[in-house]
Design a protein around this motif. Structure first.
Motif, mmCIF file in Angstrom:
data_model
loop_
_atom_site.group_PDB
_atom_site.id
_atom_site.type_symbol
_atom_site.label_atom_id
_atom_site.label_comp_id
_atom_site.label_asym_id
_atom_site.label_seq_id
_atom_site.Cartn_x
_atom_site.Cartn_y
_atom_site.Cartn_z
ATOM 1 N N UNK A 164 0.850 -1.188 0.000
ATOM 2 C CA UNK A 164 0.000 0.000 0.000
ATOM 3 C C UNK A 164 0.889 1.242 0.000
ATOM 4 N N UNK A 165 0.792 2.043 -1.056
ATOM 5 C CA UNK A 165 1.598 3.263 -1.173
ATOM 6 C C UNK A 165 0.722 4.518 -1.167
ATOM 7 N N UNK A 166 -0.492 4.384 -0.655
ATOM 8 C CA UNK A 166 -1.444 5.497 -0.659
ATOM 9 C C UNK A 166 -0.889 6.727 0.057
ATOM 10 N N UNK A 167 -0.337 6.543 1.241
ATOM 11 C CA UNK A 167 0.189 7.684 2.001
ATOM 12 C C UNK A 167 1.316 8.373 1.229
ATOM 13 N N UNK A 168 2.134 7.589 0.556
ATOM 14 C CA UNK A 168 3.218 8.163 -0.237
ATOM 15 C C UNK A 168 2.709 8.965 -1.417
ATOM 16 N N UNK A 169 1.653 8.486 -2.059
ATOM 17 C CA UNK A 169 1.053 9.215 -3.180
ATOM 18 C C UNK A 169 0.516 10.555 -2.696
ATOM 19 N N UNK A 170 -0.198 10.543 -1.588
ATOM 20 C CA UNK A 170 -0.768 11.786 -1.044
ATOM 21 C C UNK A 170 0.352 12.764 -0.660
ATOM 22 N N UNK A 171 1.387 12.273 -0.007
ATOM 23 C CA UNK A 171 2.509 13.139 0.385
ATOM 24 C C UNK A 171 3.210 13.721 -0.841
ATOM 25 N N UNK A 172 3.419 12.906 -1.850
ATOM 26 C CA UNK A 172 4.083 13.366 -3.076
ATOM 27 C C UNK A 172 3.256 14.444 -3.767
ATOM 28 N N UNK A 173 1.959 14.235 -3.866
ATOM 29 C CA UNK A 173 1.103 15.219 -4.534
ATOM 30 C C UNK A 173 0.990 16.508 -3.711
ATOM 31 N N UNK A 174 1.032 16.402 -2.398
ATOM 32 C CA UNK A 174 1.042 17.595 -1.544
ATOM 33 C C UNK A 174 2.308 18.409 -1.804
ATOM 34 N N UNK A 175 3.442 17.726 -1.908
ATOM 35 C CA UNK A 175 4.701 18.400 -2.237
ATOM 36 C C UNK A 175 4.630 19.041 -3.625
ATOM 37 N N UNK A 176 4.011 18.335 -4.575
ATOM 38 C CA UNK A 176 3.880 18.890 -5.929
ATOM 39 C C UNK A 176 3.086 20.186 -5.933
ATOM 40 N N UNK A 177 2.003 20.229 -5.180
ATOM 41 C CA UNK A 177 1.186 21.450 -5.138
ATOM 42 C C UNK A 177 2.018 22.620 -4.625
ATOM 43 N N UNK A 178 2.805 22.392 -3.587
ATOM 44 C CA UNK A 178 3.649 23.462 -3.042
ATOM 45 C C UNK A 178 4.690 23.906 -4.059
ATOM 46 N N UNK A 179 5.298 22.952 -4.768
ATOM 47 C CA UNK A 179 6.301 23.280 -5.768
ATOM 48 C C UNK A 179 5.686 24.079 -6.910
ATOM 49 N N UNK A 180 4.525 23.636 -7.407
ATOM 50 C CA UNK A 180 3.885 24.360 -8.500
ATOM 51 C C UNK A 180 3.466 25.760 -8.074
ATOM 52 N N UNK A 181 3.051 25.930 -6.824
ATOM 53 C CA UNK A 181 2.695 27.271 -6.333
ATOM 54 C C UNK A 181 3.914 28.190 -6.382
ATOM 55 N N UNK A 182 5.084 27.673 -5.976
ATOM 56 C CA UNK A 182 6.309 28.487 -6.038
ATOM 57 C C UNK A 182 6.676 28.830 -7.472
ATOM 58 N N UNK A 183 6.536 27.860 -8.368
ATOM 59 C CA UNK A 183 6.843 28.117 -9.785
ATOM 60 C C UNK A 183 5.896 29.162 -10.380
ATOM 61 N N UNK A 184 4.623 29.035 -10.078
ATOM 62 C CA UNK A 184 3.638 29.986 -10.604
ATOM 63 C C UNK A 184 3.953 31.383 -10.091
#
Length: 68
Positions: free
Chosen positions: A43-63
């Motif tokens: 089960x990698x569900x928690x890892x997927x959620x954590x990764x996507x949370x990090x992605x949102x923060x990264x994309x916000x900085x890029x934007x």
């Protein structure tokens, strides 16, 4: 549209996709399972959620950088 604006729009779409994945997997209704070569699953569900949370923060900085 300028190249920076196009990239900012792409980042926004990616961020929205990440948010949809968090909504899907974070609610617990859908599990993300990794199937190993021997047939076992992990089960990698928690890892997927954590990764996507990090992605949102990264994309916000890029934007923010692209639209400054």
């Amino acid at each position: 549209m300028t190249p920076n604006a196009e990239l900012a729009d792409w980042c926004q779409r990616q961020s929205e996709d990440a948010a949809r994945q968090i909504e899907l997997f974070g609610a617990g209704g859908v599990r993300a399972l990794l199937e190993m070569p021997d047939g076992t699953t992990q089960d990698i569900t928690a890892g997927v959620v954590a990764h996507q949370t990090d992605n949102i923060a990264m994309f916000a900085r890029l934007i923010a950088a692209l639209t400054a």
